[in-house]
Design an enzyme around this catalytic site. Structure first.
Site, PDB file in Angstrom:
ATOM      1  N   PRO A   2       0.819  -1.206   0.000  1.00 56.35           N
ATOM      2  CA  PRO A   2       0.000   0.000   0.000  1.00 56.35           C
ATOM      3  C   PRO A   2       0.853   1.256   0.000  1.00 56.35           C
ATOM      4  CG  PRO A   2      -0.459  -1.400   1.883  1.00 56.35           C
ATOM      5  CD  PRO A   2       0.780  -1.892   1.270  1.00 56.35           C
ATOM      6  N   GLU A   3       0.461   2.174  -0.851  1.00 55.87           N
ATOM      7  CA  GLU A   3       1.047   3.505  -0.825  1.00 55.87           C
ATOM      8  C   GLU A   3       0.036   4.410  -0.134  1.00 55.87           C
ATOM      9  OE1 GLU A   3       2.769   4.769  -4.537  1.00 55.87           O
ATOM     10  OE2 GLU A   3       3.003   2.722  -5.225  1.00 55.87           O
ATOM     11  N   HIS A 109      -1.234 -16.340   7.381  1.00 61.58           N
ATOM     12  CA  HIS A 109      -0.498 -15.115   7.739  1.00 61.58           C
ATOM     13  C   HIS A 109      -1.348 -14.089   8.477  1.00 61.58           C
ATOM     14  CE1 HIS A 109       2.503 -16.842   5.162  1.00 61.58           C
ATOM     15  NE2 HIS A 109       1.701 -16.767   4.130  1.00 61.58           N
ATOM     16  N   ARG A 128       4.573 -11.275   3.686  1.00 57.69           N
ATOM     17  CA  ARG A 128       6.015 -11.020   3.656  1.00 57.69           C
ATOM     18  C   ARG A 128       6.557 -10.484   4.975  1.00 57.69           C
ATOM     19  NH1 ARG A 128       7.286  -8.114  -1.991  1.00 57.69           N
ATOM     20  NH2 ARG A 128       9.433  -8.550  -1.416  1.00 57.69           N
TER      21      ARG A 128
END
Length: 301
Positions: A2-3, A109, A128
């Site tokens: 996400p930006e 996750h 990640r």
DNA sequence: ACATGACCCTGTGAGC
DNA sequence: TGCTCACAGGGTCATG
């Protein structure tokens, strides 16, 4: 992933679920992401009320406090320090919001689950594990490692002025693409929106940052400065970008991806100049280890 | 001080 | 189908 626009979209989605709600319990399925979780994180959050959810750069910030109404007129412990829960989603972080009525099998996750007294469950999923979860005293964000060096907030007109922007770039001998990715200069831009902003401003990604800032007569600096908030706002309106692993707080996908003009379009015909020749198509190069997409015709050095 | 590259980690898609 | 490889939206740290 996400930006800034994605984080803003998530924050807006979280607001109605979290603000003025009490945290019933917190489940932690591991002890860290990129950094260790704060000590006693679950205990510190449980029973608290979320006062406000906001964004700074690419960080989600939840201000929490002790619940006054829970104490039935008893004196509230004034020494209880209001805390802010800080969440960074890294590259692959997502937030899922599950309604009280539906039962959802555990996802892969799922590192942290915040259960609200409303019955909603918020799950932080980050394959990640480049994300961050932290706590600090509300109002002291400037002193945290996260905000000591943060650059200009591009959607704050008082902060992101042309003069301030030029000043930030003026001492950088690096390519403008690399400079705009540096969070110490402008906070919140990521690889996609830097590529898109440079394209829209007609600026070549390999131009030197300081040169752009120095040349006041050229329109490059001003156009870049105008285009950055413009693109971010458009992306927010569109609900944030989606590539493969981004989902909004309510599970819906963003739609700005279809608005990408250069990002991920290597070899395609430029939507602006339409040059079909091989030389004029969208190019991909690597700068500081990250992909840059640009139109060699429209973006001049 | 500044700039670059390695690294953290898992998943996905392309190519064989 | 199954393997291997390159690559992915971010940020930090060590090195030159």
């Amino acid at each position: 992933m996400p930006e800034l626009p994605e984080v803003e979209t998530i924050v807006r989605g979280l607001k109605p679920l979290l603000e003025n709600r009490h945290i019933a319990s917190v489940v932690l399925n591991r002890a860290d992401l990129r950094r260790p979780f704060p000590e006693n994180l679950a205990e510190k959050l449980t029973g608290k009320r979320v006062v406000r959810v906001r964004r700074r750069a690419k960080y989600i910030l939840c201000d929490i406090t002790r619940d006054i109404t829970r104490n039935r007129g008893r004196e509230v412990d004034r020494d209880e320090t209001p805390l802010t829960l800080l969440i960074h989603l890294g590259m692959s972080g997502r937030v899922f919001a599950d309604a009280p009525t539906v039962s959802v099998p555990p996802r892969k996750h799922e590192h942290m689950i915040v259960c609200l007294e409303s019955g909603h469950r918020l799950a932080l999923v980050d394959p990640r594990r480049f994300g961050v979860v932290d706590l600090y005293e509300t109002g002291h964000e400037r002193e945290t490692r996260y905000f000591q060096t943060q650059g200009l907030e591009p959607l704050d007109p008082d902060e992101f002025t042309l003069v301030a922007f030029a000043e930030k770039l003026s001492r950088k001998r690096m390519p403008i693409k690399t400079a705009l990715l540096d969070q110490k200069l402008v906070a919140g831009l990521g690889n996609i929106y830097v590529c898109e902003a440079l394209f829209r401003a007609g600026v070549h990604p390999e131009s030197t940052a300081a040169d752009i800032a120095a040349d006041v007569t050229a329109l490059s600096l001003k156009r870049l400065w105008e285009v950055i908030p413009e693109i971010l706002q458009e992306a927010i309106s569109a609900g944030g970008s989606t590539l493969r692993d981004y989902v909004q707080a309510d599970g819906k996908k963003g739609a700005f991806q279809t608005l990408h003009r250069v990002y991920g379009r290597e070899g395609e015909v430029c939507v602006a100049c339409g040059s079909a020749e091989k030389e004029g198509r969208i190019k991909r190069i690597v700068q500081s280890g990250r992909s840059t997409f640009f139109c060699p015709r429209c973006q001049k050095v």
